[in-house]
Scaffold this active site. Structure first.
Site, PDB file in Angstrom:
ATOM      1  N   SER A  14       0.884  -1.328  -0.188  1.00  0.00           N
ATOM      2  CA  SER A  14      -0.106   0.127  -0.055  1.00  0.00           C
ATOM      3  C   SER A  14       0.665   1.420  -0.120  1.00  0.00           C
ATOM      4  CB  SER A  14      -0.838  -0.099   1.287  1.00  0.00           C
ATOM      5  OG  SER A  14      -0.040   0.138   2.411  1.00  0.00           O
ATOM      6  N   GLY A  15       2.170   1.037   0.179  1.00  0.00           N
ATOM      7  CA  GLY A  15       3.031   2.215   0.322  1.00  0.00           C
ATOM      8  C   GLY A  15       3.080   2.697   1.939  1.00  0.00           C
ATOM      9  N   GLY A  16       2.763   1.746   2.833  1.00  0.00           N
ATOM     10  CA  GLY A  16       2.741   1.940   4.186  1.00  0.00           C
ATOM     11  C   GLY A  16       3.717   1.249   4.769  1.00  0.00           C
ATOM     12  N   VAL A  17       4.086   1.295   5.967  1.00  0.00           N
ATOM     13  CA  VAL A  17       4.995   0.683   6.498  1.00  0.00           C
ATOM     14  C   VAL A  17       4.961  -0.699   7.013  1.00  0.00           C
ATOM     15  CG1 VAL A  17       4.439   1.152   9.280  1.00  0.00           C
ATOM     16  CG2 VAL A  17       6.956   0.732   8.415  1.00  0.00           C
ATOM     17  N   MET A  38      -2.495  -1.835  -5.283  1.00  0.00           N
ATOM     18  CA  MET A  38      -3.656  -2.055  -5.705  1.00  0.00           C
ATOM     19  C   MET A  38      -4.121  -0.394  -5.802  1.00  0.00           C
ATOM     20  SD  MET A  38      -5.214  -4.896  -3.433  1.00  0.00           S
ATOM     21  CE  MET A  38      -4.126  -5.332  -2.397  1.00  0.00           C
ATOM     22  N   CYS A 103     -14.228  -4.913   1.760  1.00  0.00           N
ATOM     23  CA  CYS A 103     -12.807  -4.565   1.111  1.00  0.00           C
ATOM     24  C   CYS A 103     -12.067  -5.882   1.028  1.00  0.00           C
ATOM     25  CB  CYS A 103     -12.366  -3.482   1.360  1.00  0.00           C
ATOM     26  SG  CYS A 103     -10.765  -3.037   0.516  1.00  0.00           S
ATOM     27  N   GLY A 127      -0.062  -7.018   5.010  1.00  0.00           N
ATOM     28  CA  GLY A 127       0.324  -6.341   6.125  1.00  0.00           C
ATOM     29  C   GLY A 127      -0.534  -6.317   7.481  1.00  0.00           C
ATOM     30  N   CYS A 200     -11.005   3.325   4.081  1.00  0.00           N
ATOM     31  CA  CYS A 200     -10.112   3.087   3.095  1.00  0.00           C
ATOM     32  C   CYS A 200     -10.204   4.281   1.763  1.00  0.00           C
ATOM     33  CB  CYS A 200     -10.211   1.891   2.348  1.00  0.00           C
ATOM     34  SG  CYS A 200     -11.623   0.778   2.426  1.00  0.00           S
TER      35      CYS A 200
END
Length: 373
Positions: A14-17, A38, A103, A127, A200
């Site tokens: 997602s581009g998160g940690v 996504m 989701c 994650g 989201c």
């Protein structure tokens, strides 16, 4: 040592940690890892900045750092059809939906899983803070994440055994603080990125403003249960059962000087019911009906069992008895519960294991339906 190099794992990034560390750990464990971003929502903000573009840059940076290929896939149509239309329909029906549950069921573990299979995946990984454990018969059990404050099994409760068979949750045994430490030690681009909040697809946007773009708000009367008119409400869809803020009647107190809460809704009359006190009698119920009942592993069509349940995310477990009849269930509480909200998920647990759950249709007090929709 197991040779994982022939096992391909496609990671939802997602581009998160959290998803960054998921990819890193799998790579370190020797798996053949591919990252996939996504794009589920066209989320250009009021300044014309598309946050998905920024997130994808972070995915690319992390994937390059750890040395894995990465792709982007667009699920905007699937998301609109399978999640957002449901979200709007629930609000139209006076309910308070949980889009994250849908989701996960429809996008992250269906559309994404299908796409991952076209890339030759043996497994997908995300994650999420949850754990999967395979027993001697090959059945996969979904267990709570080790970090109690971050456990996300509530949102994963509609996953099927088939989906869980193909899923890895590499963060499940870790605390969130450990995940941050791993990211910082590895110097990942996302190590200091703050966690995303909110629904989201809405992100940080103003919820009222967002919803009004898609559903016309119909103002109506705000009443007490005994018929006192307390003014105007902005539209039933903006309020949820048990809500305290945003009523605009803080200064109007009864004799007991307690704060006001949403205690009911009447969709047919467009009335919002309010009352004073956190444990107002109209907020208390002792059973509920649920539909879309689903278990994470095989269960009988009709049976009764005792377990614990959550009626919303991050609340303590409550003792319940569940009477299952096909895809419907009656859930009877050992102790009265506050603000059981139609549209939210009820999720069943046996100790650490998440058994599944369903969607709340109606709450009951002594056999009488609560006026919540």
């Amino acid at each position: 040592m197991t040779d994982n190099s022939k096992i391909r794992v496609v990671v939802g990034m997602s581009g998160g940690v959290d998803s960054s560390v998921t990819a890193l750990l799998l790579k370190e464990q020797g798996y053949d890892v591919i990252g996939v971003f996504m794009k589920n929502w066209d989320d250009t903000d009021e300044f014309g900045v598309c946050t998905a573009t920024e997130d994808y840059k972070d995915v690319a940076a992390v994937a390059d750092q750890i040395g894995i290929p990465y792709y982007s896939v667009n699920f905007e149509k699937e998301y609109w059809d399978r999640v957002f239309e449901y979200f709007l329909a629930e609000y139209r029906a006076g309910r308070t939906p949980n889009p994250d549950v849908m989701c996960n069921k429809e996008i992250k573990f269906k559309a994404f899983l299908d796409y991952a299979m076209t890339l030759g995946a043996d497994y997908v990984a995300t994650g999420h803070y949850a754990q999967v454990k395979r027993d001697e018969n090959g059945t996969v059990h979904m267990l709570r994440g080790a970090d109690n404050g971050k456990d996300q099994t509530y949102f994963l409760s509609q996953l099927s055994q088939e989906q869980l068979q193909k899923t890895l949750f590499p963060l499940g045994h870790l605390q969130k603080s450990e995940v941050r430490e791993i990211a910082e030690r590895a110097g990942l681009a996302t190590a200091k990125k703050k966690d995303s909040t909110g629904i989201c697809f809405i992100g940080e946007k103003n919820f009222k403003q967002f919803l009004s773009q898609y559903l016309p708000a119909q103002k109506g009367r705000m009443m007490t249960i005994d018929g006192r008119d307390m003014g105007e409400h902005a539209g039933l869809m903006y309020y949820t059962i048990g809500q305290r803020g945003g009523l605009g009647i803080g200064g109007q107190h009864g004799g007991d000087n307690q704060p006001w809460f949403v205690v009911g809704k009447d969709l047919s009359q467009n009335i919002l019911y309010v009352g004073q006190g956190f444990y107002h009698e109209a907020l208390m119920s002792n059973s509920l009906d649920a539909s879309v009942i689903h278990f994470t592993r095989e269960m009988p069509e009709e049976f009764t069992f005792e377990c614990t349940a959550k009626f919303r995310y991050r609340q303590p477990d409550s003792q319940v008895t569940v009477h299952v009849r096909g895809d419907k269930a009656e859930v009877v509480f050992a102790e009265p519960q506050r603000a059981i909200t139609p549209g939210q998920a009820v999720v069943f647990y046996d100790g650490k294991e998440c058994l599944g759950g369903g969607m709340i249709d109606m709450a009951y007090k002594n056999g009488q339906p609560c006026q919540y929709i």
